[in-house]
Design a protein around this motif. Structure first.
Motif, PDB file in Angstrom:
ATOM      1  N   PHE A 482       0.825  -1.205   0.000  1.00 18.47           N
ATOM      2  CA  PHE A 482       0.000   0.000   0.000  1.00 18.47           C
ATOM      3  C   PHE A 482       0.861   1.258   0.000  1.00 18.47           C
ATOM      4  N   LEU A 483       2.118   1.098  -0.417  1.00 17.28           N
ATOM      5  CA  LEU A 483       3.060   2.214  -0.607  1.00 17.28           C
ATOM      6  C   LEU A 483       3.394   2.932   0.696  1.00 17.28           C
ATOM      7  N   ILE A 484       3.316   2.237   1.812  1.00 17.83           N
ATOM      8  CA  ILE A 484       3.769   2.779   3.095  1.00 17.83           C
ATOM      9  C   ILE A 484       4.983   1.954   3.478  1.00 17.83           C
ATOM     10  N   ARG A 485       6.175   2.554   3.262  1.00 19.74           N
ATOM     11  CA  ARG A 485       7.412   1.792   3.359  1.00 19.74           C
ATOM     12  C   ARG A 485       8.410   2.492   4.266  1.00 19.74           C
ATOM     13  N   GLY A 486       9.437   1.717   4.648  1.00 18.36           N
ATOM     14  CA  GLY A 486      10.558   2.292   5.388  1.00 18.36           C
ATOM     15  C   GLY A 486      10.114   2.986   6.656  1.00 18.36           C
ATOM     16  N   ASP A 487      10.661   4.190   6.876  1.00 16.92           N
ATOM     17  CA  ASP A 487      10.344   4.934   8.097  1.00 16.92           C
ATOM     18  C   ASP A 487       8.899   5.396   8.133  1.00 16.92           C
ATOM     19  N   ALA A 488       8.221   5.398   6.980  1.00 13.93           N
ATOM     20  CA  ALA A 488       6.829   5.866   6.941  1.00 13.93           C
ATOM     21  C   ALA A 488       5.920   4.996   7.804  1.00 13.93           C
ATOM     22  N   VAL A 489       6.288   3.730   8.030  1.00 13.54           N
ATOM     23  CA  VAL A 489       5.431   2.865   8.849  1.00 13.54           C
ATOM     24  C   VAL A 489       5.403   3.327  10.298  1.00 13.54           C
ATOM     25  N   HIS A 490       6.374   4.147  10.690  1.00  7.49           N
ATOM     26  CA  HIS A 490       6.438   4.634  12.071  1.00  7.49           C
ATOM     27  C   HIS A 490       5.902   6.047  12.235  1.00  7.49           C
ATOM     28  N   ARG A 491       5.460   6.671  11.141  1.00  7.81           N
ATOM     29  CA  ARG A 491       4.905   8.023  11.244  1.00  7.81           C
ATOM     30  C   ARG A 491       3.546   7.981  11.926  1.00  7.81           C
ATOM     31  N   PRO A 492       3.234   8.973  12.760  1.00 10.90           N
ATOM     32  CA  PRO A 492       1.908   9.017  13.400  1.00 10.90           C
ATOM     33  C   PRO A 492       0.796   9.106  12.356  1.00 10.90           C
ATOM     34  N   ILE A 493      -0.310   8.441  12.613  1.00  7.74           N
ATOM     35  CA  ILE A 493      -1.449   8.461  11.693  1.00  7.74           C
ATOM     36  C   ILE A 493      -1.909   9.891  11.448  1.00  7.74           C
ATOM     37  N   GLY A 494      -1.826  10.734  12.471  1.00  7.95           N
ATOM     38  CA  GLY A 494      -2.281  12.106  12.341  1.00  7.95           C
ATOM     39  C   GLY A 494      -1.507  12.917  11.326  1.00  7.95           C
ATOM     40  N   SER A 495      -0.294  12.484  10.965  1.00  9.43           N
ATOM     41  CA  SER A 495       0.525  13.227  10.004  1.00  9.43           C
ATOM     42  C   SER A 495       0.358  12.703   8.582  1.00  9.43           C
ATOM     43  N   LEU A 496      -0.467  11.657   8.403  1.00 13.05           N
ATOM     44  CA  LEU A 496      -0.628  11.062   7.078  1.00 13.05           C
ATOM     45  C   LEU A 496      -1.669  11.827   6.272  1.00 13.05           C
ATOM     46  N   SER A 497      -1.526  11.788   4.949  1.00 10.73           N
ATOM     47  CA  SER A 497      -2.534  12.379   4.068  1.00 10.73           C
ATOM     48  C   SER A 497      -3.782  11.511   4.090  1.00 10.73           C
ATOM     49  N   GLY A 498      -4.871  12.045   3.517  1.00  6.99           N
ATOM     50  CA  GLY A 498      -6.107  11.279   3.459  1.00  6.99           C
ATOM     51  C   GLY A 498      -5.921   9.956   2.740  1.00  6.99           C
ATOM     52  N   GLY A 499      -5.168   9.973   1.636  1.00 11.45           N
ATOM     53  CA  GLY A 499      -4.926   8.745   0.895  1.00 11.45           C
ATOM     54  C   GLY A 499      -4.109   7.734   1.685  1.00 11.45           C
ATOM     55  N   GLU A 500      -3.110   8.235   2.439  1.00 12.13           N
ATOM     56  CA  GLU A 500      -2.287   7.338   3.249  1.00 12.13           C
ATOM     57  C   GLU A 500      -3.105   6.734   4.391  1.00 12.13           C
ATOM     58  N   ARG A 501      -3.972   7.546   5.004  1.00 12.01           N
ATOM     59  CA  ARG A 501      -4.858   7.025   6.061  1.00 12.01           C
ATOM     60  C   ARG A 501      -5.755   5.921   5.494  1.00 12.01           C
ATOM     61  N   PHE A 502      -6.247   6.140   4.277  1.00 15.62           N
ATOM     62  CA  PHE A 502      -7.081   5.125   3.638  1.00 15.62           C
ATOM     63  C   PHE A 502      -6.303   3.823   3.481  1.00 15.62           C
ATOM     64  N   ARG A 503      -5.058   3.923   3.053  1.00 18.57           N
ATOM     65  CA  ARG A 503      -4.262   2.704   2.849  1.00 18.57           C
ATOM     66  C   ARG A 503      -4.079   1.936   4.147  1.00 18.57           C
ATOM     67  N   VAL A 504      -3.810   2.665   5.237  1.00 18.08           N
ATOM     68  CA  VAL A 504      -3.655   2.002   6.535  1.00 18.08           C
ATOM     69  C   VAL A 504      -4.965   1.338   6.945  1.00 18.08           C
ATOM     70  N   ALA A 505      -6.077   2.063   6.754  1.00 16.31           N
ATOM     71  CA  ALA A 505      -7.378   1.538   7.157  1.00 16.31           C
ATOM     72  C   ALA A 505      -7.738   0.269   6.389  1.00 16.31           C
ATOM     73  N   ILE A 506      -7.519   0.267   5.084  1.00 20.37           N
ATOM     74  CA  ILE A 506      -7.914  -0.907   4.308  1.00 20.37           C
ATOM     75  C   ILE A 506      -6.910  -2.047   4.495  1.00 20.37           C
ATOM     76  N   ALA A 507      -5.639  -1.718   4.750  1.00 17.41           N
ATOM     77  CA  ALA A 507      -4.671  -2.782   5.056  1.00 17.41           C
ATOM     78  C   ALA A 507      -5.071  -3.489   6.347  1.00 17.41           C
TER      79      ALA A 507
END
Length: 578
Positions: A482-507
C-alpha cells in the motif's frame, strides 16, 4: 499574473519525514486544479499557503506580501489574503450558520437595533453593513440553501449542507485567494452541481484539489505536484492528461531510441578495438622488416591514432549514456498501490445479506456487488451503521450519539436536522435497517471518516492491533503493497494524508483471518487520487466476496458495474436501473 507564489518551499514533519522539498511555482488569478498522487503533498501545500503550517524553508507570498498565519478559531482558516476549505471539514456543531458565514456580529447588531437597542456599541458592530442579512440570505440561496438556515446550528445540517454553507462563508469573506481541498466529497449529485455553479462564477483566484473530474474540467489551468516538482499546464484536467500521456509516449520512444544509440556506440567500440588489434598485428609483422628507428616511429603513430580513436569512441558512448539517462528521467515509474484482496471462497448461492424496507426485499448472495445511492441526508451511512450494529445518531434530535462522528463529516441521520412526522413514523433508513439482515459475521467495514484510527499511533501499530499474531515482517510487507514503506510505517497516523490514512485503514481490514465475506465501503474514493481509485475499482470488480458500497462518485460506480443499485429516499428503497 501570479496570485500566490512559492519560492523554494520545503516542509518536514516533526519526525523528520519530508513532505515538500524545494518546491517553487505560482498559482494564477484564474481557476487552477491542483493534482498529484496521494502523498505528493497537495493538502500540505494548501495548509502552508493558508498559514496553518509554517514552511521549514522558503517563503510563500501573494502580490500584497508574505502569507500570515491564519487565526485559530471555530471558523474556517481565513487570513487577509488566503482562505482554505480543508479536506476534513471540522466545525463546532453548536456554531450558528451565521457565524460560519462570518456575519453573526453585524447581523445580531442590526436585529438588536431593530428591537430598540440604540447603544453606540451596536452601531459600531454594524458599521456600514446594514444589508448584512439580505446579502447572507442571497448567498445562501445562490448556494441552494434555505434562508431560514441562517439561524440554525451547524450540527443541525447534513454533510452536504455544511459543506455548501462553509463554501458560502468563504465566498462571502471575499479573500483574493481561495483554496478548496476536495470540496465535493460526500456531496450528492445535486449538491455537486451547486458547487460547480459556484466555481464557474467565482471571483478571485481559486485553487481546487479534487478527484471530481467534472469539477476539474471547469479549471482554466492544471497544476501538478510530482516528486516535489511543481508544474502548470494551460487547460483543464482532460487536456493536461492528454498532454501528459503524449509526453510520456514521446519519453518512452526517446528511451527506446537512446537505447538503440547506446547499443550502436558499444557495438562500434567493440568493432574499433577489433580493428585496432588487427592493425597492431599487421604493424608488428611490418616492423620486423623495417629499421628500428623507422619501426619505432611507425609504432608511435599507430598508438597515437588508436588513442585518438578510443577517446572519440568513449566520448560518443558517454554522450549516448547521458542521453539515455536524460530520457529515462522523463519517463515516470510511479509505484501503484496493490489492493491484494483475499479470496473468502464465497459460493455463488451463499446468502450474505438481505436488504429491505418493510415492503420489498433484495437478497445479496455470492460475490455480488451492490451500490447504495441517494441524496445527502437520506441516511445511507446511518443505515450501514445500524445494519452493522454500530452507533448511529439518535432519532428526532440534534444531539448526536457521543460515539458517533459529527454530522458535517459524513452522511448523517436526516433526523439530526428534520423532525419526525406527526404520526412519529420512523425515518426510511431505520425502517430499512429493521427490515434488513446480515447472514454472515465475516464483515469488514470501511467508514468514510476512517474513524477508529488512533492519530497518535503509527501505521504499523494500528495494523498490529488488528492482527496481533501476524509477524512484523509480514505486516511491513503488507503496508509496502500500500506504498507505506521504510520509516513511513512509524509516522503518526495524524501526520498522514487522506490517501495514506485510507491505505492504513484498508490494510487493517484485509489482514483479517478468516477474510471477510462482505466488504462494506462508505465513500471509499473520497481520499483517493484518480489513479488509485481506478486500481480499487479493478480490485473490487475481481473480488470473490460480496461488496456493499455507498458512493456519490458516479464515474466510479459506472466503471464498477454493480449487479444491483438501490436508491435510499425518504419513502424507502428503490431498485434503480443502471
Amino acid at each position: 499574473m501570479p496570485a500566490l507564489t512559492f519560492d523554494h518551499v520545503s516542509f518536514s514533519w516533526p519526525d523528520g519525514s519530508v513532505a515538500l522539498e524545494n518546491v517553487s511555482g505560482t498559482f494564477s488569478t484564474g481557476r487552477t486544479g491542483l493534482v498529484g498522487r496521494n502523498g505528493s503533498g497537495k493538502s500540505t501545500l494548501l495548509k502552508l499557503a493558508a498559514g496553518l503550517l509554517a514552511p521549514s524553508n522558503g517563503r510563500i507570498h501573494t502580490d500584497d506580501g508574505e502569507v500570515a498565519p491564519a487565526p485559530g478559531s471555530a471558523r474556517l482558516p481565513v487570513n487577509d489574503r488566503v482562505a482554505l476549505l480543508p479536506q476534513n471539514l471540522t466545525l463546532d456543531t453548536g456554531m450558528r450558520v451565521a457565524e460560519l458565514l462570518g456575519v453573526a456580529r453585524a447581523l445580531d447588531a442590526v436585529r438588536a437595533i431593530a428591537d430598540g437597542d440604540a447603544s453606540p456599541q451596536r452601531f459600531d458592530e454594524v458599521g456600514d453593513d446594514w444589508d448584512v442579512e439580505a446579502r447572507a440570505v442571497a448567498a445562501l440561496a445562490e448556494s441552494g440553501l434555505e434562508p431560514r438556515m441562517l439561524d440554525r446550528t451547524v450540527g443541525a445540517l447534513s454533510g452536504g449542507e455544511a459543506m455548501l454553507a462553509a463554501l458560502t462563508g468563504i465566498r462571502l469573506a471575499g479573500t483574493p485567494v481561495t483554496l478548496l481541498d476536495e470540496p465535493t466529497n460526500n456531496l450528492d449529485r445535486e449538491a455537486r452541481h451547486r458547487v460547480h455553479d459556484m466555481v464557474r462564477s467565482w471571483r478571485g483566484a481559486l485553487v481546487v484539489v479534487s478527484h471530481d473530474l467534472e469539477l476539474l474540467e471547469l479549471m482554466d489551468e492544471t497544476a501538478e505536484l510530482h516528486e516535489h516538482m511543481f508544474t502548470t499546464f494551460g487547460g483543464p484536467y482532460s487536456a493536461w492528461r492528454e498532454a501528459l500521456e503524449a509526453e510520456q509516449e514521446n519519453a518512452a520512444q526517446a528511451v527506446a531510441d537512446a537505447k538503440k544509440a547506446m547499443a550502436k556506440e558499444k557495438r562500434q567500440r567493440i568493432e574499433l578495438e577489433t580493428k585496432i588489434a588487427r592493425r597492431n598485428r599487421a604493424g608488428k609483422k611490418k616492423a620486423e622488416t623495417l629499421p628500428p628507428i623507422v619501426a619505432n616511429a611507425y609504432k608511435r603513430r599507430a598508438e597515437e591514432s588508436a588513442g585518438r580513436l578510443r577517446i572519440e569512441a568513449r566520448e560518443k558512448e558517454g554522450s549516448a549514456a547521458a542521453a539515455l539517462d536524460a530520457a529515462d528521467r522523463r519517463v515516470r515509474n510511479d509505484d501503484s498501490i496493490v489492493f491484494d484482496l483475499p479470496d473468502p471462497h464465497v459460493a455463488a448461492g451463499r446468502r450474505i445479506l438481505t436488504l429491505g424496507d418493510g415492503e420489498r426485499e433484495w437478497i445479496v448472495q455470492g460475490p455480488e456487488r451492490v451500490a447504495l445511492v441517494g441524496p445527502n441526508g437520506a441516511g445511507k451511512t446511518s443505515l450501514l451503521r445500524a445494519l452493522l450494529d454500530l452507533p448511529t445518531h439518535k432519532y428526532g434530535t440534534s444531539e448526536p450519539d457521543p460515539q458517533e462522528p459529527t454530522p458535517h463529516d459524513g452522511d448523517p441521520d436526516p433526523n439530526c436536522r428534520t423532525h419526525a412526522s406527526d404520526d412519529d413514523e420512523p425515518p426510511a433508513w431505520r425502517r430499512c435497517a429493521e427490515a434488513s439482515e446480515l447472514h454472515t459475521d465475516r464483515v469488514a467495514f470501511l467508514p468514510q471518516r476512517l474513524d477508529g484510527l488512533d492519530d497518535a499511533a503509527s501505521a504499523i501499530e494500528v495494523v498490529q492491533r488488528a492482527a496481533p499474531h501476524v509477524p512484523d515482517r509480514e505486516l511491513r510487507n503488507r503496508l509496502a503493497r500500500f506504498l507505506i514503506r521504510g520509516d513511513a510505517v512509524h509516522r503518526p497516523i495524524g501526520s498522514l494524508s487522506g490517501g495514506e490514512r485510507f491505505r492504513v485503514a484498508i490494510a487493517r481490514l484485509l489482514l483479517a483471518d478468516p477474510p471477510p465475506q462482505l466488504l462494506v465501503l462508505d465513500e471509499p474514493t473520497n481520499n483517493l487520487d484518480i489513479d488509485t481509485a481506478q486500481h480499487l475499482r479493478e480490485a473490487l470488480g475481481a473480488y470473490r466476496g460480496a461488496v456493499l458500497i455507498v458512493s456519490h462518485d458516479q464515474p466510479f460506480l459506472t466503471d464498477l458495474a454493480p449487479d444491483l443499485t438501490l436508491e435510499l429516499r425518504r419513502d424507502g428503497l428503490t431498485e434503480r436501473p443502471e
